[in-house]
Motif scaffolding. Sequence first.
Motif, PDB file in Angstrom:
ATOM      1  N   GLU A  94      35.779  64.982 -17.861  1.00  0.00           N
ATOM      2  CA  GLU A  94      36.639  66.057 -17.363  1.00  0.00           C
ATOM      3  C   GLU A  94      35.912  66.845 -16.282  1.00  0.00           C
ATOM      4  O   GLU A  94      35.219  67.817 -16.568  1.00  0.00           O
ATOM      5  CB  GLU A  94      37.054  66.978 -18.521  1.00  0.00           C
ATOM      6  CG  GLU A  94      38.078  66.360 -19.463  1.00  0.00           C
ATOM      7  CD  GLU A  94      37.570  66.189 -20.878  1.00  0.00           C
ATOM      8  OE1 GLU A  94      36.374  66.443 -21.108  1.00  0.00           O
ATOM      9  OE2 GLU A  94      38.362  65.784 -21.747  1.00  0.00           O
ATOM     10  N   PRO A  95      36.036  66.415 -15.029  1.00  0.00           N
ATOM     11  CA  PRO A  95      35.366  67.145 -13.958  1.00  0.00           C
ATOM     12  C   PRO A  95      36.128  68.418 -13.590  1.00  0.00           C
ATOM     13  O   PRO A  95      37.364  68.456 -13.649  1.00  0.00           O
ATOM     14  CB  PRO A  95      35.388  66.164 -12.776  1.00  0.00           C
ATOM     15  CG  PRO A  95      35.920  64.872 -13.316  1.00  0.00           C
ATOM     16  CD  PRO A  95      36.708  65.218 -14.529  1.00  0.00           C
ATOM     17  N   ALA A  96      35.390  69.449 -13.198  1.00  0.00           N
ATOM     18  CA  ALA A  96      35.993  70.566 -12.501  1.00  0.00           C
ATOM     19  C   ALA A  96      36.082  70.180 -11.025  1.00  0.00           C
ATOM     20  O   ALA A  96      35.947  69.010 -10.674  1.00  0.00           O
ATOM     21  CB  ALA A  96      35.166  71.826 -12.713  1.00  0.00           C
ATOM     22  N   GLN A  97      36.261  71.134 -10.147  1.00  0.00           N
ATOM     23  CA  GLN A  97      36.527  70.824  -8.749  1.00  0.00           C
ATOM     24  C   GLN A  97      35.285  70.310  -8.010  1.00  0.00           C
ATOM     25  O   GLN A  97      34.194  70.832  -8.166  1.00  0.00           O
ATOM     26  CB  GLN A  97      37.047  72.073  -8.032  1.00  0.00           C
ATOM     27  CG  GLN A  97      37.517  71.820  -6.609  1.00  0.00           C
ATOM     28  CD  GLN A  97      38.033  73.076  -5.935  1.00  0.00           C
ATOM     29  OE1 GLN A  97      37.896  74.175  -6.460  1.00  0.00           O
ATOM     30  NE2 GLN A  97      38.614  72.927  -4.769  1.00  0.00           N
ATOM     31  N   TYR A  98      35.501  69.274  -7.211  1.00  0.00           N
ATOM     32  CA  TYR A  98      34.508  68.775  -6.259  1.00  0.00           C
ATOM     33  C   TYR A  98      35.170  68.715  -4.879  1.00  0.00           C
ATOM     34  O   TYR A  98      36.397  68.715  -4.773  1.00  0.00           O
ATOM     35  CB  TYR A  98      33.988  67.391  -6.663  1.00  0.00           C
ATOM     36  CG  TYR A  98      33.060  67.420  -7.852  1.00  0.00           C
ATOM     37  CD1 TYR A  98      31.688  67.537  -7.688  1.00  0.00           C
ATOM     38  CD2 TYR A  98      33.567  67.346  -9.143  1.00  0.00           C
ATOM     39  CE1 TYR A  98      30.832  67.569  -8.782  1.00  0.00           C
ATOM     40  CE2 TYR A  98      32.715  67.390 -10.251  1.00  0.00           C
ATOM     41  CZ  TYR A  98      31.352  67.503 -10.058  1.00  0.00           C
ATOM     42  OH  TYR A  98      30.508  67.553 -11.149  1.00  0.00           O
ATOM     43  N   ARG A  99      34.348  68.640  -3.856  1.00  0.00           N
ATOM     44  CA  ARG A  99      34.876  68.622  -2.485  1.00  0.00           C
ATOM     45  C   ARG A  99      35.370  67.219  -2.134  1.00  0.00           C
ATOM     46  O   ARG A  99      34.675  66.426  -1.506  1.00  0.00           O
ATOM     47  CB  ARG A  99      33.819  69.089  -1.490  1.00  0.00           C
ATOM     48  CG  ARG A  99      33.884  70.569  -1.194  1.00  0.00           C
ATOM     49  CD  ARG A  99      32.903  70.940  -0.104  1.00  0.00           C
ATOM     50  NE  ARG A  99      31.565  71.138  -0.642  1.00  0.00           N
ATOM     51  CZ  ARG A  99      30.469  71.252   0.097  1.00  0.00           C
ATOM     52  NH1 ARG A  99      30.546  71.161   1.418  1.00  0.00           N
ATOM     53  NH2 ARG A  99      29.292  71.440  -0.468  1.00  0.00           N
ATOM     54  N   THR A 100      36.574  66.914  -2.562  1.00  0.00           N
ATOM     55  CA  THR A 100      37.219  65.656  -2.223  1.00  0.00           C
ATOM     56  C   THR A 100      38.535  65.975  -1.517  1.00  0.00           C
ATOM     57  O   THR A 100      38.952  67.132  -1.453  1.00  0.00           O
ATOM     58  CB  THR A 100      37.504  64.814  -3.481  1.00  0.00           C
ATOM     59  OG1 THR A 100      38.532  65.468  -4.247  1.00  0.00           O
ATOM     60  CG2 THR A 100      36.260  64.678  -4.341  1.00  0.00           C
ATOM     61  N   ASP A 101      39.210  64.940  -1.031  1.00  0.00           N
ATOM     62  CA  ASP A 101      40.488  65.163  -0.342  1.00  0.00           C
ATOM     63  C   ASP A 101      41.674  64.781  -1.216  1.00  0.00           C
ATOM     64  O   ASP A 101      42.751  64.471  -0.715  1.00  0.00           O
ATOM     65  CB  ASP A 101      40.523  64.372   0.969  1.00  0.00           C
ATOM     66  CG  ASP A 101      40.378  62.872   0.745  1.00  0.00           C
ATOM     67  OD1 ASP A 101      40.192  62.457  -0.416  1.00  0.00           O
ATOM     68  OD2 ASP A 101      40.452  62.126   1.733  1.00  0.00           O
ATOM     69  N   ILE A 102      41.503  64.850  -2.531  1.00  0.00           N
ATOM     70  CA  ILE A 102      42.561  64.418  -3.432  1.00  0.00           C
ATOM     71  C   ILE A 102      43.824  65.254  -3.276  1.00  0.00           C
ATOM     72  O   ILE A 102      44.924  64.783  -3.518  1.00  0.00           O
ATOM     73  CB  ILE A 102      42.078  64.441  -4.904  1.00  0.00           C
ATOM     74  CG1 ILE A 102      43.139  63.782  -5.811  1.00  0.00           C
ATOM     75  CG2 ILE A 102      41.774  65.859  -5.359  1.00  0.00           C
ATOM     76  CD1 ILE A 102      42.715  63.613  -7.238  1.00  0.00           C
TER      77      ILE A 102
END
Length: 272
Positions: free
Chosen positions: A173-181
């Motif tokens: 369960e990841p929190a936010q990462y810098r992706t373009d999802i």
Amino acid sequence: MSKIWFITGSSRGLGRAFTTAALERGDKVAATARDTGTLGDLRDTYGDAVLPLALDVTDRASVDVAVKHAYEHFGHLDVVVNNAGAALFGVAVEELAEEDLRAVMETNLYGPLRVTQAVLPYLRAQGSGHIVQISSASGLVAHPTLGGYNATKWALEGMSEALAYGVKVTIVEPAQYRTDIATTPPAHFVPNPAYDGLRAAFAGAAAHAAVPVPLPEAAAPAMLKLVDAEHPPLRVVFRSQALPMIRQAYAERLATWADWEHLSQEAEGVSA
């Protein structure tokens, strides 16, 4: 001992970070993407250690072919990471278009289901394997403008918890990462002005968040330690930022169930 991975969504974001980290330490990876052209640099850098495969998780035939090819090529699969995902952010439940929810379900729920069903016979035959399902902190706690996305991840969590069949299963369960999802808006979204203030509040809170959002590569060391663990957990949260929110949600659920336990007893005909 080096591991053999099968990773969906290897072209970018967390999937790319996991793929690169595994290859960097000497593991072998069946790296999948809809367009294998996005994986060419991996082949150039890591040679035969990476097997680029075309895979669309919304297409069962595509999944079956890719999994079979990976297994026959490497002769074994140690870690299967269902990472490919789609977003449905900023949409209240009242605004949800069924077409948009179905489309995201195809990727976030049915995609992992297809891959899991395709790999299980191989893992069962070899008597080992670790399936890692990339969920989200939103798979544990719901938010007002994420109802559709929450639905896909909560469904994935339930399916994955019931999965255990002689193989290791971990829900990440990841929190936010810098992706373009979250960059593509839902195709059928018609905003309701009643929720404009709510959306603005969430956007403002995110813009003023004190905790910086890390790059996907920050999650890679944690993933490597997870798959190397002899007894990995069923669930693990990536980024401690999400833990206070999750702890509070679980504490409130337990307290509510305790407060209303008399109804549970009445519902079975037992006097309080």
